[in-house]
Design a protein around this motif. Sequence first.
Motif, short mmCIF file in Angstrom:
data_model
loop_
_atom_site.label_atom_id
_atom_site.label_comp_id
_atom_site.label_asym_id
_atom_site.label_seq_id
_atom_site.Cartn_x
_atom_site.Cartn_y
_atom_site.Cartn_z
N GLU A 1 0.87 -1.17 0.00
CA GLU A 1 0.00 0.00 0.00
C GLU A 1 0.90 1.22 0.00
O GLU A 1 1.67 1.43 0.94
CB GLU A 1 -0.91 -0.03 1.22
CG GLU A 1 -1.84 -1.23 1.22
CD GLU A 1 -2.65 -1.36 2.49
OE1 GLU A 1 -3.74 -0.75 2.55
OE2 GLU A 1 -2.20 -2.07 3.42
N LEU A 2 0.82 2.02 -1.07
CA LEU A 2 1.77 3.10 -1.30
C LEU A 2 1.18 4.46 -0.95
O LEU A 2 -0.02 4.69 -1.09
CB LEU A 2 2.21 3.11 -2.77
CG LEU A 2 2.82 1.80 -3.30
CD1 LEU A 2 3.18 1.95 -4.77
CD2 LEU A 2 4.05 1.41 -2.49
N ASP A 3 2.08 5.37 -0.51
CA ASP A 3 1.68 6.75 -0.25
C ASP A 3 1.61 7.57 -1.54
O ASP A 3 0.95 8.61 -1.59
CB ASP A 3 2.67 7.41 0.71
CG ASP A 3 2.64 6.78 2.09
OD1 ASP A 3 1.69 6.02 2.38
OD2 ASP A 3 3.55 7.04 2.89
N ASP B 1 4.73 -7.06 8.88
CA ASP B 1 4.09 -5.79 8.55
C ASP B 1 5.17 -4.72 8.64
O ASP B 1 5.78 -4.54 9.70
CB ASP B 1 2.96 -5.50 9.52
CG ASP B 1 2.00 -4.44 8.99
OD1 ASP B 1 2.44 -3.61 8.18
OD2 ASP B 1 0.82 -4.44 9.38
N ALA B 2 5.45 -4.05 7.52
CA ALA B 2 6.61 -3.15 7.47
C ALA B 2 6.24 -1.78 6.91
O ALA B 2 5.45 -1.68 5.96
CB ALA B 2 7.72 -3.76 6.62
N THR B 3 6.83 -0.76 7.50
CA THR B 3 6.83 0.57 6.93
C THR B 3 8.10 0.71 6.09
O THR B 3 9.18 0.34 6.55
CB THR B 3 6.81 1.65 8.02
OG1 THR B 3 5.63 1.47 8.81
CG2 THR B 3 6.79 3.05 7.42
N VAL B 4 7.96 1.25 4.88
CA VAL B 4 9.08 1.31 3.93
C VAL B 4 9.44 2.77 3.69
O VAL B 4 8.57 3.60 3.41
CB VAL B 4 8.71 0.62 2.60
CG1 VAL B 4 9.92 0.57 1.69
CG2 VAL B 4 8.17 -0.78 2.86
N ARG B 5 10.74 3.06 3.80
CA ARG B 5 11.23 4.43 3.59
C ARG B 5 12.46 4.42 2.70
O ARG B 5 13.20 3.44 2.63
CB ARG B 5 11.58 5.09 4.93
CG ARG B 5 10.38 5.36 5.83
CD ARG B 5 10.80 6.07 7.11
NE ARG B 5 9.66 6.50 7.91
CZ ARG B 5 9.03 5.73 8.79
NH1 ARG B 5 9.47 4.48 8.98
NH2 ARG B 5 8.00 6.18 9.46
N ARG C 1 8.85 8.41 3.42
CA ARG C 1 8.06 7.19 3.55
C ARG C 1 7.44 6.84 2.20
O ARG C 1 6.82 7.69 1.55
CB ARG C 1 6.95 7.39 4.60
CG ARG C 1 6.06 6.16 4.76
CD ARG C 1 4.96 6.41 5.76
NE ARG C 1 3.73 5.80 5.30
CZ ARG C 1 2.93 5.04 6.04
NH1 ARG C 1 3.24 4.80 7.29
NH2 ARG C 1 1.83 4.54 5.53
N LEU C 2 7.59 5.56 1.78
CA LEU C 2 7.01 5.09 0.52
C LEU C 2 5.65 4.44 0.72
O LEU C 2 4.80 4.49 -0.16
CB LEU C 2 7.95 4.09 -0.15
CG LEU C 2 9.33 4.62 -0.57
CD1 LEU C 2 10.15 3.50 -1.20
CD2 LEU C 2 9.19 5.78 -1.55
N GLY C 3 5.47 3.78 1.87
CA GLY C 3 4.22 3.09 2.12
C GLY C 3 4.43 1.92 3.06
O GLY C 3 5.35 1.93 3.89
N ARG C 4 3.58 0.90 2.91
CA ARG C 4 3.65 -0.26 3.78
C ARG C 4 3.63 -1.54 2.95
O ARG C 4 3.14 -1.55 1.81
CB ARG C 4 2.47 -0.30 4.77
CG ARG C 4 2.40 0.92 5.68
CD ARG C 4 1.34 0.74 6.75
NE ARG C 4 1.71 -0.31 7.70
CZ ARG C 4 2.52 -0.12 8.75
NH1 ARG C 4 3.05 1.08 8.96
NH2 ARG C 4 2.79 -1.10 9.57
#
Length: 306
Positions: free
Chosen positions: A84-86, A120-124, A129-132
């Motif tokens: 799921e992207l920002d 479950d990860a937050t990606v940066r 921040r790119l999303g999850r």
Amino acid sequence: MPRETVHKSATAEVLLTDAARLDAGRFAVAAAWHRDHFLDDLGGRAVDPVLLAETARQAAIHLSHRFHGVPQGHHFVLGELAVELDGPLPAPDTAPLTLGLDAQCLRAPQHPRRTKLELDATVRTRHRRLGRARVRWEVLEPHRYALLRKRGTADAGAEPAPKPTRAVPLAPSRVGQQQDRDVLLSADPARADHWWLRLDLDHPVLFDHPSDHIPGMALVAAFRQAALVTTADPARYVRSLITRFTSFGELDLPVSVTAEHVGDAASTGRAVEILLRAEQGGRELASTRVVCALPCADHRLAGATC
């Protein structure tokens, strides 16, 4: 990162570079995306979100082996894989794009007798921040996996729908690829929004190592290609892609892929949601909900229109 810890044969297919435990269930994972990787190709406009899904999949495997005591030789069965992207991912560059995953990786408490895990990860990247990303999977020891596959092969004995002899591979540009071998869909001449899975068992990425079933990532990549064809709008990006796996797919039987719009298919000013399914012999192998959206210059001001 050692290639065996992410179940890859080729070193070039390893996306992870480091991992460390932060506390009991939290980990920091580093990765690098290199230019011209099959999974990062969207015509040069942006990195394919499937590459983020593959990064999360490799993180799940590595953390299982290194920190959860899963022995080499055990099998990993995907249950869910989601991103799921920002906003749109960055465009590919000549230099690798480094990114970090702040990941929770825990055993599922509701299955004490089975080895089910969740990530479950937050990606940066570059302080942005790119999303999850999210992964659900089960680990099976070899004997139990063999029994499961034997039963699954027997269940696949139903006569599948024959693949049309006139099914034509889609043009690479329609699915965001550059090479014919990377096109995973053939058009069904009799039906719109219906395709046949097209697999190259010698593909250097999707079949980096031998497999007795259709790899989950091949289905995820095919779903993303089908979503791109269905929206037919290059301005849109994949904001979320949530795939759930239900059955093993056999390599020697045809697989159909279908698309169905959810809600207002004619929407142009807001997100479009698509439900995609892959079926083989009357059995669903996997399904995906894809949300495609228009980029917003300022998400804080224009959030509702995205």
